[in-house]
Design a protein around this motif. Structure first.
Motif, PDB file in Angstrom:
ATOM      1  N   LEU A 133      -6.614  -4.003  -3.485  1.00 10.93           N
ATOM      2  CA  LEU A 133      -5.729  -4.893  -2.726  1.00 10.93           C
ATOM      3  C   LEU A 133      -6.394  -5.327  -1.426  1.00 10.93           C
ATOM      4  O   LEU A 133      -6.335  -6.513  -1.052  1.00 10.93           O
ATOM      5  CB  LEU A 133      -4.410  -4.169  -2.415  1.00 10.93           C
ATOM      6  CG  LEU A 133      -3.425  -4.917  -1.499  1.00 10.93           C
ATOM      7  CD1 LEU A 133      -3.008  -6.241  -2.134  1.00 10.93           C
ATOM      8  CD2 LEU A 133      -2.204  -4.064  -1.188  1.00 10.93           C
TER       9      LEU A 133
ATOM     10  N   VAL B  53       0.840  -1.206   0.000  1.00 10.27           N
ATOM     11  CA  VAL B  53       0.000   0.000   0.000  1.00 10.27           C
ATOM     12  C   VAL B  53       0.875   1.255   0.000  1.00 10.27           C
ATOM     13  O   VAL B  53       0.543   2.274  -0.608  1.00 10.27           O
ATOM     14  CB  VAL B  53      -0.938  -0.003   1.228  1.00 10.27           C
ATOM     15  CG1 VAL B  53      -1.769   1.279   1.275  1.00 10.27           C
ATOM     16  CG2 VAL B  53      -1.857  -1.221   1.196  1.00 10.27           C
TER      17      VAL B  53
ATOM     18  N   SER C 135      -5.823   1.788  -2.578  1.00 12.09           N
ATOM     19  CA  SER C 135      -5.502   0.376  -2.330  1.00 12.09           C
ATOM     20  C   SER C 135      -6.727  -0.485  -2.076  1.00 12.09           C
ATOM     21  O   SER C 135      -6.596  -1.615  -1.594  1.00 12.09           O
ATOM     22  CB  SER C 135      -4.551   0.273  -1.125  1.00 12.09           C
ATOM     23  OG  SER C 135      -3.346   0.934  -1.399  1.00 12.09           O
TER      24      SER C 135
ATOM     25  N   GLU D 211      -2.927   7.072  -0.684  1.00 12.66           N
ATOM     26  CA  GLU D 211      -2.435   5.689  -0.805  1.00 12.66           C
ATOM     27  C   GLU D 211      -3.464   4.706  -0.270  1.00 12.66           C
ATOM     28  O   GLU D 211      -3.691   3.639  -0.863  1.00 12.66           O
ATOM     29  CB  GLU D 211      -1.123   5.534  -0.036  1.00 12.66           C
ATOM     30  CG  GLU D 211       0.074   6.203  -0.703  1.00 12.66           C
ATOM     31  CD  GLU D 211       1.326   6.187   0.152  1.00 12.66           C
ATOM     32  OE1 GLU D 211       2.421   6.072  -0.413  1.00 12.66           O
ATOM     33  OE2 GLU D 211       1.211   6.310   1.397  1.00 12.66           O
TER      34      GLU D 211
END
Length: 708
Positions: free
Chosen positions: A188, A169, A185, A181
């Protein structure tokens, strides 16, 4: 020459022409300290150090999770137990049946053979904190015993999994997650088992200290609750690590306990509430802490000191003090108040003005410790009563609701909101115990029912810049006066420093004469002759062996130089001490950081070891004399304030100043060649950068306080 927030120069204090010519490439980093390659012994070592710093962390898909699980024997079967026993003995280098952080760190790399886990220092640190004293018996020795070793392996496996996700990340590589960020992410996170509907809200939830960035500790706490698991990791032990990380510390991992009884005891300890003011037997506490000056109390203190001083070296370490409060003094409620214990210890160590830098409490300081412990425990009880959430921080709402309690404790507050902002010194949006204790001492708060606290005033014990020596416990008026003078002494200004003498006393050259002087100096400072210099030895050596009291007083500069030098030699990997090959680095870094410290203190008009935006803006004339003209002071201030805490700490200032080649006025004996800095506008640390094994994952609120 003018500088914008993105154009970096090389500032140097006015008059400092004696700093060594060698470049201090990137020495200070926001997240740690790079090894100083200029002092390496060979091009090969330098190349290896640089490669380690630029190495990228592995991605989830690149990890051989099965091999990691195989190498960490966490199961409860007989074969795994036998493997753990052998592994423990391999890691326990000195055979004392305890594993230190340094041994654990080296053991993961050498004995277990997991370099990728060894490089994940934040995961290592959290696992170690989680495991030490997990069995409930080792108390305060700060080491891992055999019964706790399985906890360490389980926690290491768990936190390494989360570290891999965190690193994926962390696109910027600064070991912090920005809101951008975090938001980007989401795919993910979904792969790792967590669907987030409102990233912005969740970000604020994870960012516990409201610092605007998520640190690994905060991420690990949240991820554990959400049961995140790295992509491809199907080998993590089935046992749940529920609630291991907490904002206020690390819970003992009951799943690794040896029996249901131990597990139940550990769980009970974790859910135990701090006692309320009315529940405390203040009279008994006062009776058990002999702080009076009469002969009987002095004799009791002597016996108590000897009981607590386990190794008989006439010095009490923090571990001995902690254990002693529980076992020798017999005050479990005070033993549980760790923040109060820590502040009392910091206040007392070196209070006599003679022990200098040994970081231990001697017999003359022991009374200070008992007085301060009594005082801070009183404040801790009040603080805990206000801390309804139990997270060891006071929100503005908790502070406002506690007004009736404040009134009972002797302080009526007319404007709670304004006072909250005043107490919240680091502007983190929450009040920590240290901030509360400082304010409460000034306001003379006293817990309800506590009529037994010693009459002697503890005026001003806590200060932003450290802990004042408690003069009331001094042995004589002369000592008292000396201590007070030391506390009020102002740091020297640039023009007052004898830069030539400093340069002459720090032999940093590469010629034979300088090498010989360094060798003799090293031997003088190395008191125990083990060919390693500890921080305490280095600190005392600067004052006594080198003879530079002004540098000795500049503790932040000393600490940064020590961090920079220790383990700079690749062979010293994890001993956390300075060896002969690293000593030159220490001397070079010490001169460099002292130069910057002099500039910093000249700007720090308030003397609180932090620069406000106003102080920074007003110091432009000084910065110009030091070699740096700032185009937009407000914008540059925000750039230097890396953690967005609203104040610039010395570490942040040193990082920026090194890039800008700031040089103190009058220092014409130092760095003449511009340092070579990374192309980036900030010193980023690759998550796999070579680091000290004891570098801690520190909450942003603590970092903003300059706890060096």
């Amino acid at each position: 020459m003018m500088t914008s927030p993105m154009k970096l120069l090389h500032l140097k204090a006015v008059g400092d022409d004696d700093e060594p010519d060698e470049a201090l490439d990137g020495l200070p980093k926001a997240t740690g300290f790079k090894r100083y390659s200029g002092a390496m012994q060979s091009p090969e070592e330098e190349a290896a150090a640089r490669a380690a710093l630029t190495q990228q962390p592995p991605k989830c898909e690149q990890i051989d999770w099965h091999t990691i699980s195989e190498k960490l024997p966490t199961a409860k079967d007989a074969a795994s137990q036998e493997r753990r026993k052998k592994l423990f003995d391999l890691i326990d280098n000195n055979g004392n049946k305890r594993i230190s952080l340094a041994e654990a760190d080296k053991g993961v790399r050498d004995a277990i053979g997991l370099p990728e886990v060894f490089d994940a220092k934040p995961a290592m640190m959290m696992a170690y904190k989680c495991a030490k004293n997990a069995d409930g018996n080792a108390g305060s020795d700060d080491l891992i015993d055999q019964k706790e070793f399985r906890v360490f392996l389980l926690a290491l496996r768990h936190y390494f999994d989360l570290w891999v996700i965190f690193s994926a990340v962390d696109v910027s590589g600064d070991r912090r997650l920005s809101q951008v960020e975090f938001a980007r992410s989401q795919p993910l996170f979904k792969q790792c088992g967590c669907v987030i509907e409102d990233p912005e809200t969740v970000f604020r939830e994870v960012d516990r200290d409201n610092g605007g960035m998520i640190l690994f500790e905060e991420f690990a706490e949240w991820s554990t609750k959400k049961h995140l698991k790295a992509v491809g990791d199907d080998d993590e032990p089935d046992e749940a690590l529920d609630g291991l990380p907490k904002a206020t510390g690390f819970k003992r991992y009951s799943g690794a306990m040896q029996s249901p009884e131990e597990e139940a005891a550990a769980r009970a300890a974790l859910t135990q509430q701090p006692p309320k003011c009315e529940q405390i037997d203040w009279h008994t506490i006062s009776e058990k802490l002999p702080t009076a000056k009469d002969a009987a109390s002095q004799e009791r203190r002597k016996k108590l000191f000897d009981l607590i001083d386990n190794n008989g070296n006439k010095r009490i370490s923090l571990a001995e003090a902690d254990k002693g409060v529980r076992d020798a003094i017999g005050l479990p409620e005070v033993f549980d108040a760790k923040p109060a214990m820590m502040m009392a210890y910091k206040c007392a160590k070196n209070a006599d003005g003679e022990a200098g830098s040994d970081d231990l409490i001697d017999q003359k300081e022991f009374r200070v410790f008992l007085l301060a412990l009594r005082h801070y425990f009183d404040l801790w009880v009040i603080f805990s009563a206000m801390d309804v959430s139990g997270d060891r921080r006071l929100s503005q709402e908790e502070f406002a609701r506690a007004q009736p309690l404040f009134k009972q404790c002797g302080c009526a507050i007319e404007d709670p909101e304004a006072v909250f902002r005043e107490v919240d010194r680091d502007k983190g949006g929450m009040i920590l115990f240290e901030e509360f204790a400082e304010w409460s001492t000034k306001k003379h708060l006293k817990a309800v029912g506590d009529d037994d606290e010693p009459d002697e005033a503890l005026d001003g014990l806590p200060k932003n810049t450290g802990f004042k020596r408690y003069s009331g416990a001094m042995q004589s008026p002369e000592e008292d006066a000396a201590a007070q003078a030391a506390l009020t002494r102002q740091p020297p200004q640039c023009e007052e420093i004898d830069w030539r003498t400093i340069a002459e006393k720090l032999p940093t050259g590469k010629d034979a004469a300088s090498q010989q002087r360094r060798k003799k100096l090293f031997d003088l400072i190395d008191n125990n002759g083990n060919k390693r210099i500890s921080l305490a030895e280095a600190d005392k050596g600067v004052r006594d062996a080198i003879g530079l009291p002004e540098v000795f007083d500049a503790k932040p500069a000393m600490m940064m130089a020590y961090k920079c030098a220790k383990n700079a030699n690749e062979d010293a990997a994890s001993d956390d001490l300075i060896d002969p090959r690293e000593f030159c680095i220490f001397l070079q870094a010490l001169q460099h950081y002292f130069d910057l410290w002099v500039v910093f203190t000249a700007m720090d008009v308030s003397g609180d070891r932090r620069l406000s935006e106003d102080e920074f803006v007003r110091a432009q004339a000084l910065l110009k004399r030091c070699g740096c003209s700032v185009d937009d002071p407000a914008a540059v201030f925000r750039l230097v304030d890396r953690d967005q805490g609203g104040m610039v700490l010395f570490e942040e200032f040193a990082e920026w100043s090194t890039k800008e080649h700031v040089k103190a006025v009058g220092d014409n004996f130092g760095l003449a060649e511009a340092p070579q800095v990374p192309k980036a506008t900030s010193f980023r640390s690759s998550p796999r950068a070579t680091r000290s094994p004891v570098q801690k994952v520190m909450p942003a609120a603590d970092r903003r306080r300059g706890l060096l």
